[in-house]
Design a protein around this motif. Sequence first.
Motif, PDB file in Angstrom:
ATOM      1  N   ALA A 229       0.830  -1.203   0.000  1.00 25.49           N
ATOM      2  CA  ALA A 229       0.000   0.000   0.000  1.00 25.49           C
ATOM      3  C   ALA A 229       0.864   1.251   0.000  1.00 25.49           C
ATOM      4  N   GLY A 230       0.495   2.210  -0.824  1.00 27.20           N
ATOM      5  CA  GLY A 230       1.186   3.487  -0.869  1.00 27.20           C
ATOM      6  C   GLY A 230       2.431   3.530  -1.715  1.00 27.20           C
ATOM      7  N   VAL A 231       2.818   2.406  -2.328  1.00 26.50           N
ATOM      8  CA  VAL A 231       4.023   2.352  -3.145  1.00 26.50           C
ATOM      9  C   VAL A 231       3.668   2.688  -4.592  1.00 26.50           C
ATOM     10  N   THR A 232       4.484   3.544  -5.207  1.00 28.09           N
ATOM     11  CA  THR A 232       4.271   3.952  -6.595  1.00 28.09           C
ATOM     12  C   THR A 232       5.217   3.196  -7.508  1.00 28.09           C
ATOM     13  N   ALA A 233       4.677   2.706  -8.627  1.00 31.51           N
ATOM     14  CA  ALA A 233       5.490   1.976  -9.596  1.00 31.51           C
ATOM     15  C   ALA A 233       5.523   2.729 -10.914  1.00 31.51           C
ATOM     16  N   VAL A 234       6.647   2.585 -11.620  1.00 33.75           N
ATOM     17  CA  VAL A 234       6.773   3.083 -12.990  1.00 33.75           C
ATOM     18  C   VAL A 234       7.113   1.896 -13.883  1.00 33.75           C
ATOM     19  N   PRO A 235       6.645   1.905 -15.148  1.00 32.50           N
ATOM     20  CA  PRO A 235       6.812   0.716 -15.984  1.00 32.50           C
ATOM     21  C   PRO A 235       8.072   0.681 -16.834  1.00 32.50           C
ATOM     22  N   THR A 236       8.799   1.806 -16.936  1.00 35.80           N
ATOM     23  CA  THR A 236       9.944   1.843 -17.844  1.00 35.80           C
ATOM     24  C   THR A 236      11.155   2.480 -17.178  1.00 35.80           C
ATOM     25  N   VAL A 237      12.321   2.166 -17.722  1.00 38.16           N
ATOM     26  CA  VAL A 237      13.559   2.779 -17.245  1.00 38.16           C
ATOM     27  C   VAL A 237      13.514   4.290 -17.454  1.00 38.16           C
ATOM     28  N   ASP A 238      12.986   4.748 -18.583  1.00 35.63           N
ATOM     29  CA  ASP A 238      12.915   6.187 -18.848  1.00 35.63           C
ATOM     30  C   ASP A 238      12.104   6.911 -17.782  1.00 35.63           C
ATOM     31  N   GLU A 239      11.015   6.304 -17.344  1.00 38.34           N
ATOM     32  CA  GLU A 239      10.201   6.952 -16.314  1.00 38.34           C
ATOM     33  C   GLU A 239      10.911   6.946 -14.965  1.00 38.34           C
ATOM     34  N   ALA A 240      11.677   5.911 -14.691  1.00 37.55           N
ATOM     35  CA  ALA A 240      12.485   5.914 -13.471  1.00 37.55           C
ATOM     36  C   ALA A 240      13.538   7.008 -13.530  1.00 37.55           C
ATOM     37  N   LEU A 241      14.139   7.200 -14.701  1.00 39.03           N
ATOM     38  CA  LEU A 241      15.139   8.265 -14.870  1.00 39.03           C
ATOM     39  C   LEU A 241      14.505   9.638 -14.686  1.00 39.03           C
ATOM     40  N   THR A 242      13.297   9.821 -15.184  1.00 41.29           N
ATOM     41  CA  THR A 242      12.605  11.101 -15.001  1.00 41.29           C
ATOM     42  C   THR A 242      12.381  11.379 -13.523  1.00 41.29           C
TER      43      THR A 242
END
Length: 255
Positions: A229-242
Amino acid sequence: MPILIRLLILGGTSEARRLAAALVDAPGMEVVSSLAGRVRAPSLPPGAVRIGGFGGAEGLAQWLRDKGIDAVVDATHPFASRMTANAAAASAATGVPLRVLRRPGWTAGPGDEWRWVDSLSEAAALLPSLGSRVFLTTGRQDLAAFAQLDLWFLVRSVDPPQPPAPARMQVLLDRGPFSIDGERALLHEHRIDVLVTKDSGGIMTAAKLTAARDAGIPVVVQRRPPLPAGVTAVPTVDEALTWLRESRGDAGQRE
């Protein structure tokens, strides 16, 4: 240039290695990748690497404090739920920002005959009604759920599995990526009539799904565990870099 962000990457996936490669020489970044150490010869990311556990959520939280870590990216396998739970708890305890990097899961298409399950025990219960020669690609640590079945298994893993395991089993030690032609040949050679896998996502091991569709073979797919709960995920390396660029800007303002 002074260090603005000390980043811990919880790794072991191709996305984790790509993220480390993109950041290892970035100005103002200090990157450490951590691997669980469960594979004998892991594919190492560039830059600093630590191998082994932290001692649960409390041990990870203390490590973050001791090393002055400013941000964590959890890029572990989508089924590494314990590590993700520990990362979430350590982030909450220390205030260190956390993002989970999770590649999208697989989606069934026309011609696919998939059975979704929530656990491998549920998968094992389904198998006798689906086939007798099973291609099992769930990992070497998950064989216990299938140990009592009187079926034949082709088990593919990076390292040799340990008991308990099915009595009628052939082990294939291999590491992806795998080709569609190679997977087709494997299914044909071993007369496979049902495939069991986890919803790992990505292209490294997706060829088996195409091969199973082409052969008209049913596939049993274990759903991913939910994120804490409360954890945010991103689907791509580019979004993690952003996200990290934004974090670096925030850190620079704090300086």
